[in-house]
Design a protein around this motif. Sequence first.
Motif, PDB file in Angstrom:
ATOM      1  N   ARG A 137       5.860  11.995  27.674  1.00 45.14           N
ATOM      2  CA  ARG A 137       5.759  11.014  26.606  1.00 45.14           C
ATOM      3  C   ARG A 137       6.813  11.224  25.537  1.00 45.14           C
ATOM      4  N   LEU A 138       7.223  12.463  25.313  1.00 43.79           N
ATOM      5  CA  LEU A 138       8.192  12.775  24.262  1.00 43.79           C
ATOM      6  C   LEU A 138       9.552  13.037  24.915  1.00 43.79           C
ATOM      7  N   THR A 139      10.175  11.972  25.394  1.00 41.55           N
ATOM      8  CA  THR A 139      11.449  12.082  26.085  1.00 41.55           C
ATOM      9  C   THR A 139      12.569  12.374  25.085  1.00 41.55           C
ATOM     10  N   ARG A 161      13.217   9.464  22.794  1.00 45.80           N
ATOM     11  CA  ARG A 161      12.200   9.335  21.744  1.00 45.80           C
ATOM     12  C   ARG A 161      12.356  10.412  20.683  1.00 45.80           C
ATOM     13  N   ARG A 162      12.688  11.618  21.112  1.00 45.21           N
ATOM     14  CA  ARG A 162      12.915  12.682  20.123  1.00 45.21           C
ATOM     15  C   ARG A 162      14.107  12.352  19.246  1.00 45.21           C
ATOM     16  N   TRP A 165      15.153   9.346  18.495  1.00 46.12           N
ATOM     17  CA  TRP A 165      14.716   8.266  17.633  1.00 46.12           C
ATOM     18  C   TRP A 165      13.889   8.803  16.471  1.00 46.12           C
ATOM     19  N   LEU A 166      12.940   9.699  16.756  1.00 41.58           N
ATOM     20  CA  LEU A 166      12.105  10.278  15.706  1.00 41.58           C
ATOM     21  C   LEU A 166      12.931  11.060  14.694  1.00 41.58           C
TER      22      LEU A 166
END
Length: 72
Positions: free
Chosen positions: A17-19, A22-23, A25-26
Motif C-alpha cells: 500500500r505504501l509504494t 506514494r511515499r 507524494w507524502l
Amino acid sequence: MTQQTPTRRARRERTKRLTLARRRWLYGILAGAGGVALVYALVTPEQLAAWLVLGGALFGVTGTALANPTPD
C-alpha cells in the motif's frame, strides 16, 4: 499475554500500500505544508528542518532512495 509480531504476509501487504510513488507524494505534501507553516510563522526554520528529516526517515524518502528506486 504476549504480543505477536506481524507475519511476513501482513508486512508485505502493508508495504504494498505504501509504494515508492506514494511515499514520494507524502513527502512532497509534508515539504509543501512545512513551507506554508514557515511562511505563517507556525514553525521556525530549525523546527521545519527537523520535521522534514523525520518525515524522510518515516517514509524512506532520502537522496539515495530517490536516485535508486526499487521496483514496487
